[in-house]
Design a protein around this motif. Sequence first.
Motif, PDB file in Angstrom:
ATOM      1  N   UNK A  53       0.813  -1.209   0.000  1.00 59.12           N
ATOM      2  CA  UNK A  53       0.000   0.000   0.000  1.00 59.12           C
ATOM      3  C   UNK A  53       0.852   1.266   0.000  1.00 59.12           C
ATOM      4  N   UNK A  54       2.132   1.125   0.278  1.00 56.46           N
ATOM      5  CA  UNK A  54       3.041   2.272   0.257  1.00 56.46           C
ATOM      6  C   UNK A  54       3.699   2.465  -1.094  1.00 56.46           C
ATOM      7  N   UNK A  55       3.253   1.790  -2.106  1.00 54.97           N
ATOM      8  CA  UNK A  55       3.794   1.965  -3.445  1.00 54.97           C
ATOM      9  C   UNK A  55       4.954   1.050  -3.777  1.00 54.97           C
ATOM     10  N   UNK A  56       5.220   0.073  -2.974  1.00 51.86           N
ATOM     11  CA  UNK A  56       6.279  -0.922  -3.211  1.00 51.86           C
ATOM     12  C   UNK A  56       7.646  -0.268  -3.445  1.00 51.86           C
ATOM     13  N   UNK A  57       7.879   0.868  -2.826  1.00 58.27           N
ATOM     14  CA  UNK A  57       9.170   1.531  -2.978  1.00 58.27           C
ATOM     15  C   UNK A  57      10.156   1.126  -1.889  1.00 58.27           C
ATOM     16  N   UNK A  58       9.670   0.482  -0.851  1.00 64.44           N
ATOM     17  CA  UNK A  58      10.529   0.095   0.257  1.00 64.44           C
ATOM     18  C   UNK A  58      10.952  -1.361   0.143  1.00 64.44           C
ATOM     19  N   UNK A  59      11.481  -1.739  -1.000  1.00 62.09           N
ATOM     20  CA  UNK A  59      11.969  -3.107  -1.143  1.00 62.09           C
ATOM     21  C   UNK A  59      13.408  -3.085  -1.624  1.00 62.09           C
ATOM     22  N   UNK A  60      14.141  -4.063  -1.187  1.00 56.04           N
ATOM     23  CA  UNK A  60      15.533  -4.249  -1.575  1.00 56.04           C
ATOM     24  C   UNK A  60      15.753  -5.763  -1.669  1.00 56.04           C
ATOM     25  N   UNK A  61      15.190  -6.414  -2.705  1.00 58.15           N
ATOM     26  CA  UNK A  61      15.225  -7.870  -2.756  1.00 58.15           C
ATOM     27  C   UNK A  61      16.633  -8.415  -2.954  1.00 58.15           C
ATOM     28  N   UNK A  62      16.842  -9.600  -2.409  1.00 61.40           N
ATOM     29  CA  UNK A  62      18.125 -10.260  -2.568  1.00 61.40           C
ATOM     30  C   UNK A  62      18.101 -11.634  -1.935  1.00 61.40           C
ATOM     31  N   UNK A  63      19.187 -12.351  -2.130  1.00 60.52           N
ATOM     32  CA  UNK A  63      19.342 -13.688  -1.565  1.00 60.52           C
ATOM     33  C   UNK A  63      20.404 -13.627  -0.482  1.00 60.52           C
ATOM     34  N   UNK A  64      20.058 -14.143   0.691  1.00 61.53           N
ATOM     35  CA  UNK A  64      20.994 -14.148   1.813  1.00 61.53           C
ATOM     36  C   UNK A  64      21.275 -15.580   2.242  1.00 61.53           C
ATOM     37  N   UNK A  65      22.467 -15.790   2.748  1.00 61.67           N
ATOM     38  CA  UNK A  65      22.891 -17.094   3.265  1.00 61.67           C
ATOM     39  C   UNK A  65      22.806 -17.018   4.784  1.00 61.67           C
TER      40      UNK A  65
END
Length: 173
Positions: free
Chosen positions: A91-103
């Motif tokens: 609902x916030x515009x999907x601007x607060x994402x930082x996708x990635x893969x973590x171990x």
Amino acid sequence: MQKTTFPAVVATFVVSFAFWVLLTWSFTVQELIVGAVVSLGVALFSARFFIHEKAFWLFNPAKLLNGLFYWVCIFPVELVKANVDMAKRCFGGCKKINPGIVKVPVDLKSDYGQAALANSITLTPGTITMDITEEEGQTYYYIHWIDVTAPSGKEAGDAIKGTLEKGLRRVWE
């Protein structure tokens, strides 16, 4: 191949029959007999795949209560927190994402505990357990995380696993 033992068959039968009763919720004599026959067939066929040692350890009342507490209290709380976080992001515009893969390092030793943790992580929105590996005696999960806020495995693990790993440790170890 693992040899099937009598205690493993009995334990698998009890669990299978309990699921049969829960799913059918019918207590007629015919339904109970059919459930017992089907459960016995399942137990004879699959006990060697499911139970490797200590067939009755999960029937310990403390383990059962800890499992019930995990699935009724711990997991739903983490699930609601993850859903609220995802709703805010959407609902916030999907601007607060930082996708990635973590171990992420995992301290559970039981195969069942590791599987339950991987499934619990995957069921919470924003995370998917992609792979489970073991390196030099340490188990690691590769997790796709929608907002990588912690670059190190330990910090990321604390953020992702939350209380899930502690709750499952009381059940499976």
